[in-house]
Design a protein around this motif. Structure first.
Motif, short mmCIF file in Angstrom:
data_model
loop_
_atom_site.label_atom_id
_atom_site.label_comp_id
_atom_site.label_asym_id
_atom_site.label_seq_id
_atom_site.Cartn_x
_atom_site.Cartn_y
_atom_site.Cartn_z
N ASP A 141 33.66 -5.93 -8.94
CA ASP A 141 33.94 -6.72 -7.74
C ASP A 141 33.18 -8.05 -7.83
OD1 ASP A 141 34.44 -7.78 -5.31
OD2 ASP A 141 33.34 -6.25 -4.15
N VAL A 142 33.91 -9.16 -7.98
CA VAL A 142 33.25 -10.46 -8.09
C VAL A 142 33.55 -11.37 -6.90
CG1 VAL A 142 33.06 -10.49 -10.61
CG2 VAL A 142 35.17 -11.30 -9.53
N ASP A 143 33.96 -10.74 -5.77
CA ASP A 143 34.24 -11.55 -4.58
C ASP A 143 33.03 -12.39 -4.20
OD1 ASP A 143 36.78 -10.82 -4.36
OD2 ASP A 143 36.59 -9.61 -2.53
#
Lengths: 95, 503
Positions: free
Chosen positions: A45-47
């Protein structure tokens, strides 16, 4: 995602790398393996995380608008398989 | 505040065998950045050098070479963006566009696909007094130019020169807001004018320093309006891209041909293939560039050799503060301050050098008279001899001197033309020439009266005719002006003739 033999052939051609027909299946397999590994990264998850563009906190170095290079036609042409009258000579390419 | 109210021109319509069709055009202009050195190397950008002499190891893509960006090229792109009222992106980045061609030694072009330095702007394209098209600019990005191939020096070989390789280009991308061949040419002309005012590109189309790729599609009337409402390209036809044109005339011809080609296919029940085409000016037609098709898989990715380009708002503000007055503003000012017509103001502001010249002539003088002399006399004469305003034999001060003499009533308009000719061919101070050569207008009534008397006395028959038909009095005026070598004030002569003849 998996890379088929046609795609491997096409990618090799675009990069102008000569690959023998019998080597294509193995190459396609390796490329598929690399892509599969890349796909694993998509699970992270690189949000809200800015893409990293370098490992050191550097800024792009800039140069002044001054002529500091060139005037070495002989050196530039030295490795050319064929050169005539100061030009690189290549097999005819006409649109 | 600049008054930019205008009417929108009608789109060009082409009558097909079955329907009327409209054109939709978007353009990508490649403008060479005016700079001393290349975008990523210290080699010179000078045109016309010995082949492969303005080439560094970076440009030749020797192993291990790394690009270092030219600060001034970045500044020029920002200046251009500001000139097109565009958003400047403080962070932009470079990508590699990969393709194989002999004039591209790296095997890729460093460009800005994902994060261009300049965002949305606009260009106002005048099509006549009070009629203009506002063309939206989508983006401007910085990229490297390719080298140059020469195909006619040998029957079997192409010769390649890398002097242009790596020179900085600005690719200026418009929205599909252009609606006909004339508008397309006018758009290129306006953009070229703005770039030249800004000093960011010399606009030399013949040398290839300004080149256009033109995207053309056709649609039925009404479809374009739906596109503008929704910005959904689905309402428009399939486009073809005509590559690399460097002449306004060819741009118009190519668009016209291409539109008619597409209409013929569509009316025949066929469909348009999206493709890249080349215009052949000899045959007057466009043809498909099949060899480019496979090259369309550019496999873009961020250039690992270059960090993102970050610029400061303060630096952008400094560039903005030093912007020159641009064509639209200058034209509006000329019309307001000097009372010029739309046409005269357009002519005088077409080139910055002309505008500067005119302003020097007009300063403290009658603006309309100054415009008249600059446009009709000077430009006319320069054009006849193929001179530019920058090498005019008559300086602004000299032309201003001539206008002064007319305004003071020292010389008549006719003598002024003789005086202009003398100044143009021999040079010198106009006032002194008038003094030395006795060209001064005679306003002394006594001297003119004597001349009028003489002509009347010598032509009794004409006097009788003129008394019967007062319209013939003009003949006497002409004779008196002739007798005085054009130096007599025509108004005074006319009055005296009428008086003496008792008309």
């Amino acid at each position: 995602m998996s890379i088929d033999i046609d795609t491997a052939r096409r990618v090799a051609h675009l990069a102008r790398i000569r690959v023998q027909e019998e080597d294509l299946p193995a190459l396609a397999g390796e490329l598929s393996g690399i892509l599969t590994f890349m796909e694993q990264l998509n699970e992270v998850d690189v949000d809200g995380v800015e893409p990293m563009t370098g490992v050191t906190p550097m800024r792009l170095k800039r140069r002044e608008d001054v002529v500091t290079d060139g005037n070495m036609q002989d050196k530039i042409l030295k490795n050319a398989p064929d050169a005539r009258e100061g030009f690189f000579a290549v097999p005819k390419v006409v649109e | 505040m600049l008054d930019l109210t205008f009417d929108t021109p009608k789109p060009k319509r082409i009558t097909g065998a079955k329907h009327d069709w409209e054109l939709v055009i978007g353009m990508e202009i490649h403008a060479q950045v005016s700079s001393n050195a290349k975008l990523f190397s210290g080699a010179s950008t000078a045109f016309g050098a010995e082949p492969n002499s303005n080439v560094s190891f970076v440009d030749a893509a020797m192993p291990g070479m790394l690009p270092v960006i030219n600060d001034f090229c970045v500044e020029q792109a920002v200046r251009t963006g500001l000139g097109l009222k565009a958003a400047i992106n403080l962070t932009s980045a470079f990508d590699r566009k990969n393709y194989f061609y002999p004039d591209l030694p790296q095997g890729y072009q460093i460009s800005q696909l994902y994060h261009p330095i300049v965002g949305e702007g606009e260009v106002l394209v005048e099509m006549g007094p009070g009629v203009a098209r506002l063309v939206r600019i989508e983006r401007i990005h910085l990229e490297q130019d390719a080298g140059k191939s020469i195909h006619d020096m040998d029957p079997t070989m192409s010769f390649v020169d890398f002097n242009r390789t790596g020179v900085a280009l600005m690719e200026i991308v418009s929205r599909p807001d252009i609606r006909g061949p004339e508008e397309a040419a006018a758009y290129v002309g306006k953009l070229r004018q703005i770039l030249r005012y800004l000093g960011t590109c010399d606009g030399n189309m013949q040398n290839g320093n300004l080149r256009a790729d033109v995207n053309v599609s056709v649609c039925l009337p009404g479809a374009y309006e739906k596109y503008q409402e929704t910005q959904d390209f689905g309402h428009l036809g399939t486009r073809c891209e005509i590559k690399n044109m460097n002449s306004m005339r060819f741009i118009q011809q190519a668009i016209d041909y291409e539109a008619r080609r597409q209409i013929a296919i569509l009316e025949d029940g066929g469909k348009i293939d999206q493709e890249t085409r080349l215009y052949d000016p000899d045959k007057g037609e466009t043809r498909s560039m099949r060899s480019k098709e496979e090259a369309h898989d550019y496999r873009y990715f961020p250039c690992p050799d270059l960090l993102p380009l970050e610029i400061e708002q303060g630096w952008v503000d400094d560039i903005a503060a030093a912007m020159p007055e641009l064509p639209d503003a200058k034209k509006a000012r000329f019309m307001a301050d000097f009372g010029l017509t739309d046409y005269d103001a357009s002519v005088l502001t077409a080139e910055l050098d002309s505008a500067r010249f005119f302003e020097k002539v007009a300063e403290g003088r009658d603006g309309k008279m100054a415009a008249n002399w600059v446009i009709n006399e000077l430009f006319g004469r320069l054009k006849k001899e193929g001179h530019e305003i920058t090498d005019s034999p008559v300086s602004a001060a000299q032309l201003g001197g001539i206008v002064d003499l007319i305004q003071k009533g020292d010389i008549s308009g006719k003598i002024a033309k003789d005086l202009f000719e003398i100044v143009y061919t021999e040079g010198g101070d106009p006032a002194k020439i008038v003094e030395d050569r006795g060209m001064k207008q005679v306003t002394d009534t006594g001297a003119i009266e004597a001349a009028v008397d003489e002509v009347i006395a010598a032509n009794p028959a004409q006097v009788e005719k003129a008394k019967a038909n007062p319209k013939l009095a003009g003949w006497f005026t002409g004779q008196v002006l002739k007798a005085t070598g054009g130096k007599a004030n025509p108004k005074v002569v006319t009055e005296l003739v009428a008086q003496k003849l008792g008309l």
